[in-house]
Scaffold this active site. Structure first.
Site, short mmCIF file in Angstrom:
data_model
loop_
_atom_site.label_atom_id
_atom_site.label_comp_id
_atom_site.label_asym_id
_atom_site.label_seq_id
_atom_site.Cartn_x
_atom_site.Cartn_y
_atom_site.Cartn_z
N HIS A 163 0.76 -0.55 -0.18
CA HIS A 163 0.69 0.04 -0.40
C HIS A 163 0.93 1.34 -0.14
CE1 HIS A 163 -3.06 -2.43 2.25
NE2 HIS A 163 -4.18 -2.10 1.03
N ARG A 220 -0.86 -6.56 -8.15
CA ARG A 220 -0.04 -7.29 -8.43
C ARG A 220 -0.23 -8.20 -9.51
NH1 ARG A 220 -2.54 -7.63 -2.44
NH2 ARG A 220 -4.73 -7.63 -3.46
N LYS A 259 -16.76 -5.83 11.27
CA LYS A 259 -17.13 -6.73 12.00
C LYS A 259 -16.14 -8.43 12.12
CE LYS A 259 -21.75 -6.42 14.06
NZ LYS A 259 -22.34 -5.90 12.70
N SER A 278 -2.54 -8.06 2.80
CA SER A 278 -2.92 -8.06 4.05
C SER A 278 -3.50 -9.28 4.38
CB SER A 278 -4.03 -6.63 4.44
OG SER A 278 -3.37 -5.88 3.52
P1 ADP Z 1 -9.65 -4.43 -0.57
O1 ADP Z 1 -10.58 -5.07 0.32
O2 ADP Z 1 -10.59 -2.80 -1.02
O3 ADP Z 1 -8.63 -4.83 -1.85
P2 ADP Z 1 -7.54 -4.05 0.42
O4 ADP Z 1 -6.53 -2.98 1.54
O5 ADP Z 1 -6.40 -5.02 0.27
O6 ADP Z 1 -8.18 -3.64 0.07
O7 ADP Z 1 -6.32 -3.34 -1.06
C1 ADP Z 1 -6.56 -2.03 -1.23
C2 ADP Z 1 -6.22 -1.78 -2.90
O8 ADP Z 1 -4.39 -1.82 -2.72
C3 ADP Z 1 -6.39 -2.63 -4.00
O9 ADP Z 1 -5.84 -1.75 -5.22
C4 ADP Z 1 -5.52 -3.95 -4.01
O10 ADP Z 1 -4.72 -4.04 -5.03
C5 ADP Z 1 -4.32 -2.55 -3.79
N1 ADP Z 1 -2.77 -4.15 -3.42
C6 ADP Z 1 -2.58 -4.28 -2.23
N2 ADP Z 1 -1.49 -4.36 -1.47
C7 ADP Z 1 -0.62 -4.47 -2.62
C8 ADP Z 1 0.70 -4.50 -3.24
N3 ADP Z 1 1.12 -5.48 -1.96
N4 ADP Z 1 1.03 -3.88 -3.75
C9 ADP Z 1 0.13 -3.37 -4.29
N5 ADP Z 1 -0.93 -3.24 -4.71
C10 ADP Z 1 -1.29 -3.34 -3.54
#
Ligand code: ADP
Length: 169
Positions: free
Chosen positions: A18, A96, A42, A134
């Site tokens: 992120h 990704r 939740k 995550s």
């Molecule tokens: P969501 O539940 O909306 O997918 P995330 O926090 O998992 O929320 O991801 C938010 C955004 O960040 C998404 O577009 C996801 O593809 C991107 N993202 C998550 N991890 C990475 C990473 N390691 N590198 C680049 N983008 C990422």
């Protein structure tokens, strides 16, 4: 007119992946809104207020090196409605792999159908952080693994405390 980007996500917890997207998006916009989705409160490990507090701390080094004004929002409505409310013209998402691509492009197209004036841009994940997610970070931490190379210290600490609290429930 100020160029306003809107980066929605769960950030449960925020990872170096992120942060890579935030750093690069900050170069593209005058203002960047980091929007924490509260839909799955939740089932999330970290409460929204913790996710926001951690995000605020870990982006401090980024704010020192950018003219982009970074702000925070919590939303539990459609991302396009929240983006509209923030005055953003652009939604930012990270890509990704093929799995992200298939899902994200479909979502971007449905968002475009609902909000013609808002576009989605995708930033390809950097090689050093593209494997980080995550959900895997949470699984590793729950099994006692060290997540220090995947998330900033503040996020690792928040995950550790949330897991400890869950254990005592
Ligand atoms: P969501 O539940 O909306 O997918 P995330 O926090 O998992 O929320 O991801 C938010 C955004 O960040 C998404 O577009 C996801 O593809 C991107 N993202 C998550 N991890 C990475 C990473 N390691 N590198 C680049 N983008 C990422």
């Amino acid at each position: 007119m100020a160029r306003i980007g809107f980066y929605p996500g769960s950030f449960d917890p925020v990872t170096y992946g992120h942060l890579d997207i935030i750093t690069r998006a900050a170069r593209l916009f005058d203002e960047l809104v980091l929007a924490i989705g509260a839909h799955h409160e939740k089932t999330a490990l970290l409460p929204v207020r913790t996710r926001i507090a951690v995000l605020k701390e870990v982006i401090l080094p980024i704010t020192e090196h950018t003219d982009c004004q970074i702000s925070f929002a919590k939303f539990s409505c459609l991302a396009v409605d929240a983006a509209r409310r923030a005055g953003a013209q652009t939604i930012v998402r990270g890509l990704r792999d093929g799995g992200d691509f298939d899902y994200e492009v479909r979502m971007a197209q449905m968002n475009a159908a609902m909000a013609h004036e808002i576009d989605t841009i995708f930033l390809a994940a950097s090689p050093s952080s593209r494997m980080i997610s995550s959900s895997l970070v949470k699984q590793i931490a729950a099994l006692g693994g060290d997540i220090g190379q995947f998330v900033p210290m503040e996020a690792a600490q928040a995950v550790k405390e949330a897991l400890a609290e869950k254990d005592t429930d």
